[in-house]
Design a protein around this motif. Sequence first.
Motif, PDB file in Angstrom:
ATOM      1  N   ALA A  42       1.236  -1.253   0.064  1.00 44.41           N
ATOM      2  CA  ALA A  42       0.195   0.235  -0.083  1.00 44.41           C
ATOM      3  C   ALA A  42       0.888   1.168   0.360  1.00 44.41           C
ATOM      4  CB  ALA A  42      -0.825   0.145   1.424  1.00 44.41           C
ATOM      5  N   CYS A  43       2.320   1.095   0.535  1.00 42.36           N
ATOM      6  CA  CYS A  43       3.145   2.360   1.038  1.00 42.36           C
ATOM      7  C   CYS A  43       3.560   2.899  -0.280  1.00 42.36           C
ATOM      8  CB  CYS A  43       3.603   1.931   1.846  1.00 42.36           C
ATOM      9  SG  CYS A  43       4.897   0.672   1.682  1.00 42.36           S
ATOM     10  N   TYR A  44       3.914   2.079  -1.328  1.00 39.93           N
ATOM     11  CA  TYR A  44       4.526   2.362  -2.915  1.00 39.93           C
ATOM     12  C   TYR A  44       4.162   3.529  -3.419  1.00 39.93           C
ATOM     13  CZ  TYR A  44       7.911  -1.562  -2.827  1.00 39.93           C
ATOM     14  OH  TYR A  44       9.090  -2.199  -2.416  1.00 39.93           O
ATOM     15  N   PRO A  45       3.068   3.864  -3.778  1.00 42.04           N
ATOM     16  CA  PRO A  45       2.263   4.770  -4.963  1.00 42.04           C
ATOM     17  C   PRO A  45       2.781   6.804  -3.802  1.00 42.04           C
ATOM     18  CG  PRO A  45       0.740   3.052  -4.498  1.00 42.04           C
ATOM     19  CD  PRO A  45       1.751   3.023  -3.599  1.00 42.04           C
ATOM     20  N   CYS A  46       3.164   5.572  -2.713  1.00 38.56           N
ATOM     21  CA  CYS A  46       2.674   7.036  -1.872  1.00 38.56           C
ATOM     22  C   CYS A  46       4.133   8.364  -1.717  1.00 38.56           C
ATOM     23  CB  CYS A  46       2.323   7.287  -0.122  1.00 38.56           C
ATOM     24  SG  CYS A  46       3.412   7.179   1.072  1.00 38.56           S
ATOM     25  N   TYR A  47       5.959   7.617  -1.891  1.00 39.06           N
ATOM     26  CA  TYR A  47       6.936   8.328  -2.138  1.00 39.06           C
ATOM     27  C   TYR A  47       6.866   8.853  -3.479  1.00 39.06           C
ATOM     28  CZ  TYR A  47       7.117   3.999   1.230  1.00 39.06           C
ATOM     29  OH  TYR A  47       7.397   3.057   2.082  1.00 39.06           O
ATOM     30  N   ASP A  53      -1.111   8.190   5.619  1.00 37.65           N
ATOM     31  CA  ASP A  53      -2.153   6.650   6.074  1.00 37.65           C
ATOM     32  C   ASP A  53      -2.277   6.420   3.981  1.00 37.65           C
ATOM     33  OD1 ASP A  53      -4.700   6.173   6.066  1.00 37.65           O
ATOM     34  OD2 ASP A  53      -5.245   7.567   7.711  1.00 37.65           O
ATOM     35  N   VAL A  54      -2.539   5.209   4.223  1.00 33.69           N
ATOM     36  CA  VAL A  54      -2.748   4.872   3.651  1.00 33.69           C
ATOM     37  C   VAL A  54      -3.246   3.399   3.964  1.00 33.69           C
ATOM     38  CG1 VAL A  54      -1.109   5.733   1.982  1.00 33.69           C
ATOM     39  CG2 VAL A  54      -0.231   3.818   2.908  1.00 33.69           C
ATOM     40  N   PHE A  55      -4.270   3.044   2.220  1.00 35.53           N
ATOM     41  CA  PHE A  55      -5.365   2.084   2.460  1.00 35.53           C
ATOM     42  C   PHE A  55      -5.253   1.538   1.132  1.00 35.53           C
ATOM     43  CE2 PHE A  55      -9.323   0.190   3.814  1.00 35.53           C
ATOM     44  CZ  PHE A  55      -8.435  -1.239   4.007  1.00 35.53           C
ATOM     45  N   SER A  56      -4.499   0.204   1.216  1.00 37.03           N
ATOM     46  CA  SER A  56      -5.545  -0.304  -0.532  1.00 37.03           C
ATOM     47  C   SER A  56      -5.065  -1.801  -0.185  1.00 37.03           C
ATOM     48  CB  SER A  56      -3.889   0.327  -1.259  1.00 37.03           C
ATOM     49  OG  SER A  56      -4.066  -0.484  -2.919  1.00 37.03           O
ATOM     50  N   MET A  86      -4.071  -4.191   3.050  1.00 32.84           N
ATOM     51  CA  MET A  86      -3.436  -3.403   3.989  1.00 32.84           C
ATOM     52  C   MET A  86      -3.343  -1.797   3.982  1.00 32.84           C
ATOM     53  SD  MET A  86       1.211  -3.729   2.475  1.00 32.84           S
ATOM     54  CE  MET A  86       0.913  -5.632   2.036  1.00 32.84           C
ATOM     55  N   ARG A  87      -3.551  -2.041   5.662  1.00 35.43           N
ATOM     56  CA  ARG A  87      -3.940  -0.569   6.162  1.00 35.43           C
ATOM     57  C   ARG A  87      -2.436  -0.413   6.302  1.00 35.43           C
ATOM     58  NH1 ARG A  87      -6.768   2.950   9.408  1.00 35.43           N
ATOM     59  NH2 ARG A  87      -5.694   5.036   9.289  1.00 35.43           N
ATOM     60  N   GLU A  88      -1.758   1.275   5.986  1.00 37.50           N
ATOM     61  CA  GLU A  88      -0.326   1.900   6.707  1.00 37.50           C
ATOM     62  C   GLU A  88      -0.559   2.539   6.700  1.00 37.50           C
ATOM     63  OE1 GLU A  88       3.168   0.505   4.364  1.00 37.50           O
ATOM     64  OE2 GLU A  88       2.208  -0.539   2.842  1.00 37.50           O
TER      65      GLU A  88
END
Length: 329
Positions: free
Chosen positions: A145-150, A167-170, A189-191
């Motif tokens: 879930a975290c990959y797109p945000c960086y 805060d990501v959720f995917s 995944m909620r991260e």
Amino acid sequence: MSEYKPSVDEAQPLDTAAALAEVLDRVAARTFRDDLIDAGLLIPTGVDGLYGRSEVFENVVEAINRLVTQRGADQGAEVMRFPPAMNRADFEDSEYLKSFPNLAGTVHSFCGGEREHHRLLKCLEDGEDWMDNQKPTRVVLTPAACYPCYPVVAKRGPLPPEGRTIDVFSYCFRHEPSLDPARMQMFRMREYVRMGTPDQIVQFRAMWIERGKALIETLGLPHSIELANDPFFGRGGKIVADSQRAQELKFELLIPIESEEKPTACLSFNYHMDHFGEIWKFYTADGAVAHTGCVGFGMERTTLALFGNHGLDVENWPASVREALWGKQ
Ligand code: ATP
Ligand code: ZN
Ligand code: MG
């Protein structure tokens, strides 16, 4: 767990206790999966690891998600929601393919003309391979879930002195088909993702290990925290995995679902050091390369842990667990 004992006629002649344990685990996994399907909680699609979810299952997922939000409410986290796909160029930059080429999912689409379309239909009719004109698109499936945000956060310039928490959720995709219902191909995944100085990341991770344990305790689930490594691909993979362990970069919160001996990783606490900061060139307020880390909650796995430990009927779960999830009723 005791409810999911395999039937005797499935036993095989075995050399070692370990082999026996493994076969029992496999059979037990199959039985738990069958029970989940029979109870209507998971809806099979004919593909291992790809399921629909029932209303009851989703109610549990949503309740866990709310608990994560409550536990993280003091962080001033920025909410970002991406579809379960990401920019292929960013995915290539992330170096995911260096470590996990076998897990990645790419999106292809028909890119032919009229003639190719006719050929495609003919192939389908004849039961032949029709993928000739399926070409890669600019989109791949999100692996975590975290990959797109960086890359998105990196484009904003240097981090503020306090760093950032996202805060990501995917839904995520990993090509790891399995009969184990806790190993799905598409799962959520909620991260919380932390970006900042090494100290900020280490402190964030220590805090979330404690918060994760406390959350799982309110759900009445047995658990342990273990040092872990990712399943790096290929011959070089072992060296990378050993180094990840030596540097204590990954911890997991494990919960026994079908087996006491082999509990399942339901939460993970990761420190990426400057891996993403280097790739996407993002910096702290004083100009150092940013470090990042994340805590990931496996929504399906935590839900399955509840069904595995408290039974398939949510009405019969302990009152304290129901109250933690849905409040006083
Ligand atoms: P494992 O070692 O079991 O494959 P992982 O190390 O690949 O897990 P992470 O990459 O840390 O897991 O992902 C974060 C969380 O996502 C995990 O703790 C788990 O709860 C969940 N998760 C990972 N892979 C799957 C899967 N195939 N099916 C369901 N949930 C998963
Ligand atoms: Zn992450
Ligand atoms: Mg995995």
